[in-house]
Structures are given as structure tokens and as C-alpha cells.
Design an enzyme around this catalytic site. Structure first.
Site, PDB file in Angstrom:
ATOM      1  N   GLN A  14       1.586  13.690  -5.531  1.00  0.00           N
ATOM      2  CA  GLN A  14       0.874  13.533  -6.815  1.00  0.00           C
ATOM      3  C   GLN A  14      -0.635  13.524  -6.578  1.00  0.00           C
ATOM      4  O   GLN A  14      -1.389  14.267  -7.218  1.00  0.00           O
ATOM      5  CB  GLN A  14       1.253  12.217  -7.476  1.00  0.00           C
ATOM      6  CG  GLN A  14       2.721  12.047  -7.790  1.00  0.00           C
ATOM      7  CD  GLN A  14       2.935  10.790  -8.609  1.00  0.00           C
ATOM      8  OE1 GLN A  14       2.784  10.820  -9.828  1.00  0.00           O
ATOM      9  NE2 GLN A  14       3.276   9.692  -7.966  1.00  0.00           N
ATOM     10  N   VAL A  15      -1.085  12.687  -5.658  1.00  0.00           N
ATOM     11  CA  VAL A  15      -2.531  12.586  -5.405  1.00  0.00           C
ATOM     12  C   VAL A  15      -3.020  13.812  -4.625  1.00  0.00           C
ATOM     13  O   VAL A  15      -4.074  14.370  -4.924  1.00  0.00           O
ATOM     14  CB  VAL A  15      -2.863  11.276  -4.647  1.00  0.00           C
ATOM     15  CG1 VAL A  15      -4.323  11.241  -4.219  1.00  0.00           C
ATOM     16  CG2 VAL A  15      -2.539  10.059  -5.528  1.00  0.00           C
ATOM     17  N   ALA A  58       2.630   9.893   2.175  1.00  0.00           N
ATOM     18  CA  ALA A  58       3.206   8.573   2.463  1.00  0.00           C
ATOM     19  C   ALA A  58       4.691   8.613   2.174  1.00  0.00           C
ATOM     20  O   ALA A  58       5.170   9.505   1.459  1.00  0.00           O
ATOM     21  CB  ALA A  58       2.556   7.499   1.588  1.00  0.00           C
ATOM     22  N   TYR A  59       5.394   7.652   2.729  1.00  0.00           N
ATOM     23  CA  TYR A  59       6.801   7.410   2.354  1.00  0.00           C
ATOM     24  C   TYR A  59       6.734   6.476   1.157  1.00  0.00           C
ATOM     25  O   TYR A  59       6.440   5.290   1.306  1.00  0.00           O
ATOM     26  CB  TYR A  59       7.537   6.774   3.528  1.00  0.00           C
ATOM     27  CG  TYR A  59       9.025   6.610   3.323  1.00  0.00           C
ATOM     28  CD1 TYR A  59       9.919   7.424   4.010  1.00  0.00           C
ATOM     29  CD2 TYR A  59       9.543   5.654   2.464  1.00  0.00           C
ATOM     30  CE1 TYR A  59      11.298   7.283   3.837  1.00  0.00           C
ATOM     31  CE2 TYR A  59      10.913   5.507   2.276  1.00  0.00           C
ATOM     32  CZ  TYR A  59      11.781   6.317   2.968  1.00  0.00           C
ATOM     33  OH  TYR A  59      13.141   6.172   2.798  1.00  0.00           O
ATOM     34  N   LEU A  61       4.893  14.290   9.376  1.00  0.00           N
ATOM     35  CA  LEU A  61       4.343  13.019   9.870  1.00  0.00           C
ATOM     36  C   LEU A  61       5.372  12.180  10.612  1.00  0.00           C
ATOM     37  O   LEU A  61       5.007  11.207  11.280  1.00  0.00           O
ATOM     38  CB  LEU A  61       3.737  12.222   8.716  1.00  0.00           C
ATOM     39  CG  LEU A  61       2.577  12.908   7.994  1.00  0.00           C
ATOM     40  CD1 LEU A  61       2.022  11.997   6.907  1.00  0.00           C
ATOM     41  CD2 LEU A  61       1.465  13.298   8.964  1.00  0.00           C
ATOM     42  N   TRP A  99       0.589   1.914  -9.362  1.00  0.00           N
ATOM     43  CA  TRP A  99       1.265   2.452 -10.550  1.00  0.00           C
ATOM     44  C   TRP A  99       0.851   3.911 -10.790  1.00  0.00           C
ATOM     45  O   TRP A  99       0.425   4.285 -11.881  1.00  0.00           O
ATOM     46  CB  TRP A  99       0.981   1.592 -11.784  1.00  0.00           C
ATOM     47  CG  TRP A  99       1.530   0.192 -11.747  1.00  0.00           C
ATOM     48  CD1 TRP A  99       1.797  -0.573 -10.630  1.00  0.00           C
ATOM     49  CD2 TRP A  99       1.878  -0.637 -12.863  1.00  0.00           C
ATOM     50  NE1 TRP A  99       2.289  -1.801 -11.005  1.00  0.00           N
ATOM     51  CE2 TRP A  99       2.344  -1.872 -12.361  1.00  0.00           C
ATOM     52  CE3 TRP A  99       1.838  -0.466 -14.248  1.00  0.00           C
ATOM     53  CZ2 TRP A  99       2.764  -2.913 -13.187  1.00  0.00           C
ATOM     54  CZ3 TRP A  99       2.253  -1.501 -15.075  1.00  0.00           C
ATOM     55  CH2 TRP A  99       2.716  -2.714 -14.558  1.00  0.00           C
ATOM     56  N   TYR A 126      -5.006   6.092   1.431  1.00  0.00           N
ATOM     57  CA  TYR A 126      -4.627   5.328   0.235  1.00  0.00           C
ATOM     58  C   TYR A 126      -3.607   4.260   0.585  1.00  0.00           C
ATOM     59  O   TYR A 126      -2.709   4.486   1.392  1.00  0.00           O
ATOM     60  CB  TYR A 126      -4.039   6.269  -0.828  1.00  0.00           C
ATOM     61  CG  TYR A 126      -5.011   7.347  -1.239  1.00  0.00           C
ATOM     62  CD1 TYR A 126      -6.087   7.056  -2.091  1.00  0.00           C
ATOM     63  CD2 TYR A 126      -4.902   8.641  -0.745  1.00  0.00           C
ATOM     64  CE1 TYR A 126      -6.999   8.036  -2.443  1.00  0.00           C
ATOM     65  CE2 TYR A 126      -5.801   9.629  -1.092  1.00  0.00           C
ATOM     66  CZ  TYR A 126      -6.851   9.316  -1.938  1.00  0.00           C
ATOM     67  OH  TYR A 126      -7.769  10.292  -2.274  1.00  0.00           O
ATOM     68  N   TYR A 167       8.372  -1.189   2.200  1.00  0.00           N
ATOM     69  CA  TYR A 167       7.285  -0.262   1.851  1.00  0.00           C
ATOM     70  C   TYR A 167       5.925  -0.954   1.996  1.00  0.00           C
ATOM     71  O   TYR A 167       5.026  -0.441   2.656  1.00  0.00           O
ATOM     72  CB  TYR A 167       7.490   0.252   0.418  1.00  0.00           C
ATOM     73  CG  TYR A 167       6.313   1.021  -0.141  1.00  0.00           C
ATOM     74  CD1 TYR A 167       6.007   2.300   0.328  1.00  0.00           C
ATOM     75  CD2 TYR A 167       5.502   0.477  -1.142  1.00  0.00           C
ATOM     76  CE1 TYR A 167       4.915   3.006  -0.192  1.00  0.00           C
ATOM     77  CE2 TYR A 167       4.426   1.174  -1.667  1.00  0.00           C
ATOM     78  CZ  TYR A 167       4.137   2.436  -1.182  1.00  0.00           C
ATOM     79  OH  TYR A 167       3.052   3.118  -1.698  1.00  0.00           O
TER      80      TYR A 167
END
Ligand SMILES: NC(=O)c1ccc[n+]([C@@H]2O[C@H](COP(=O)([O-])OP(=O)(O)OC[C@H]3O[C@@H](n4cnc5c(N)ncnc54)[C@H](OP(=O)(O)O)[C@@H]3O)[C@@H](O)[C@H]2O)c1
Length: 284
Positions: free
Chosen positions: A11-12, A59-60, A36, A149, A98, A124
Site C-alpha cells: 500500500q505505502v 513488511a510482514y 526479504l 491504521w 516504517y 507482529y
């Protein structure tokens, strides 16, 4: 400025490719070009690209799945950022990374600052915290931006889930006792681009960076459905009526004043991010 974006399909990551100014020389990896889970690949990819700035948007992020897949979450969220940090140090690059509100347990009764002690509730959050610490311990130049979020017009996120369920169910039941600030991936990417457009920061920093304002998941769901023209009612429920494998923080609100003071701007209100996102979806 030469940049390497890791995780371009997230998304980012996807929004970063749109938000970074055309004057930047940007290259980007996805899972097929840099996995990764295989840390031995990371240093050679970074060295071959030789960027001034590495942005790790990968990221996971499967919070519940992480509870039963700790080794993979640890590899991607903790080991990989540590290896990136070592590689960044070796070429003198800045690492932008992030992180998340899940590093906190949510028991505080006020917005969290960067000085509050982390206490993750699940795998997480613990692995993301380990990633932050690996970067901080590496001696590289870094910018860690904690946000929360996250949603956008594609990917796996709360907004798309609500729209999908509202189309097929008579009513939705959504948790109304967890507080936070929905922060669009676009806002995160645009803020990152704005920070870098002012020049590569020479100081290290950990910052909270979320949209302005606050709501609950139920409040967010109602705003999503209202903004998209759905008439499906949203019923408020307590967290105890929606059990999940990973516990969520009750309070995810962040105090963003360190970021605002350092970089001279604040992110827009969450409602503005939602409006933009629904507009993008409506355009198809
Ligand atoms: N989502 C949230 O609500 C939230 C909240 C707070 C903080 N954050 C943080 O914000 C950052 C961006 O999150 P996001 O929401 O944009 O995440 P996302 O949409 O889930 O994207 C994560 C990306 O990481 C990639 N990835 C996962 N495993 C990988 C591997 N082994 N090798 C290479 N790439 C891999 C995924 O690749 P594939 O596309 O191939 O799966 C995906 O493109 C992350 O650091 C996250 O922890 C997110």
C-alpha cells in the site's frame, strides 16, 4: 537524489512510487527481485543500486497470521531491516523505515509519544519493535516513522473489507472501543516525499506520524459507508465480541508533535485521506 524503494507493491510502496518527485532517481524492488526472507540477497541488491536513500516499505503485516508464523514475521520485520541498516551504513545511505502503533499495548490514557515505553501485545508488534531496535543499533543514518491504521484503494485493508462486506450483508458489527487515526497510504507516501524533498535529513530520528484527529473502527466504518453512499447500518460492538488471534491495542492514538516540530508540517485530518481514497476508488 538516488532512492531505492523496497516493497513497491505494498500500500505505502505503491503510493511512494506516485508521490516521489520525478526529479528523484527511483529504483524499486518487489518480492520477486528481493525476497526479504532471504537476507543474504539484501546487501548485494542495495550495493548494486548504491542509493543515497533506502525506503523500506515492505513488511510482514498479517497481524493475526504472525501469531502462528513467528519465524517468517521475525525474518521480514526484524532480521531484514537490520541487514538493510548494515548495508545502508556501508554505503553511507539514509534508511527510511516504517513502524507501527502495535509496539504499544494501548493501556495509556493519552496519545503515545516516542518516549513512551513499548510493550507489544503480539508477534507482529514484537517483531516490528525488534526491527526498529536493529536499525537503531546498527549505526546507520535512519528515519523511523511509526504510523497506524493504514488503508488505500488497493491491497488488504479495513476500508476495502468494509466496502466488500457492506455489499453482501444486511448490517456490519464493528468494534467501537479501540481508538486511533486512520492514515492513508497516500498521506504516508506524500509526507515521506515532502520530508525528503527538503533534503536528506542528516539527523537520526524516531517519529510518530499519523493523520490528524481520532476515531474508532466503528466510526471509521460509518464514515467509509457514508462516503461511498452505502446504506448498510453499522452496529457498534465491544472488542470482547470480536475475538482475534492477536490482541489489538485499545488506544493507538499518537502524539505527532515531534514530527511536526522537526519537519514543519502535519498530516491532514483522517477524513480528508478517506475522501481522497473514496474519490480514487470512484474513478476506478
Ligand atoms: N497496514 C497497516 O495497517 C500498518 C499499520 C502501521 C504500520 N504499518 C507499517 O507500514 C509499512 C507499510 O505497510 P503496508 O500497509 O503498505 O503493507 P502491505 O500493503 O501489507 O505491503 C507490504 C509489502 O511487503 C512485501 N513483502 C512481504 N513479505 C516480503 C518478502 N518476504 N520479501 C519482499 N517483500 C515482502 C509485500 O509483498 P507482496 O505484495 O509480494 O505480498 C507487500 O508488497 C510497514 O512497515 C508496516 O509494518 C502498516
Amino acid at each position: 537524489m538516488k532512492l531505492l524503494v523496497i516493497g513497491k507493491n505494498g500500500q505505502v510502496g505503491g503510493e511512494l512510487l506516485k508521490a516521489l518527485p520525478p526529479s528523484f532517481e527511483v529504483s524499486a524492488t518487489d518480492r520477486s527481485t528481493l525476497d526479504l526472507a532471504r537476507p543474504e540477497q539484501i546487501a548485494s541488491v542495495i550495493q548494486a543500486s548504491n542509493p543515497q536513500v533506502i525506503i523500506n516499505a515492505a513488511a510482514y503485516t498479517a497481524v493475526d497470521k504472525a501469531e502462528s508464523d513467528q519465524a517468517t514475521a521475525q525474518a521480514i520485520n526484524a532480521t531484514a531491516p537490520g541487514v538493510m541498516a548494515d548495508a545502508a551504513k556501508s554505503i553511507g545511505a539514509l534508511l527510511v523505515h516504517y513502524s507501527t502503533d502495535y509496539v504499544f499495548d494501548g493501556e495509556k490514557d493519552a496519545p503515545y509519544t516516542e518516549d513512551d515505553a513499548p510493550a507489544p501485545l503480539g508477534v507482529y508488534g514484537r517483531t516490528k519493535l525488534d526491527g526498529e531496535r536493529a536499525i537503531q543499533a546498527s549505526g546507520c543514518r535512519y528515519l523511523i516513522l511509526r504510523t497506524e491504521w493504514v488503508y488505500g484503494p488497493y491491497g488488504a485493508n479495513f476500508l476495502l473489507t468494509m466496502l466488500r462486506l457492506a455489499a453482501s450483508r444486511p448490517e456490519l458489527h464493528v468494534v467501537d472501543d479501540q481508538f486511533g487515526a486512520p492514515t492513508s497510504a497516500r498521506m504516508i507516501a506524500e509526507a515521506t516525499a515532502r520530508v525528503l524533498s527538503a533534503g536528506i535529513p542528516q539527523d537520526n530520528g524516531l517519529y510518530h506520524m499519523t493523520a490528524a484527529g481520532r476515531t474508532t473502527w466503528c466510526g471509521f466504518a460509518r464514515a467509509i459507508l457514508a462516503g461511498s453512499g452505502s446504506k448498510t447500518p453499522v452496529v457498534a460492538i465491544p472488542t470482547k465480541d470480536y475475538p482475534t488471534p492477536a490482541a489489538r491495542p485499545r488506544n493507538s492514538l499518537f502524539d505527532n508533535s515531534r514530527f511536526e516540530k522537526r519537519f514543519g508540517f502535519r498530516l491532514p485530518a483522517w477524513e480528508e485521506g478517506l475522501r481522497q481514497c473514496l474519490q480514487t476508488l470512484a474513478k476506478g
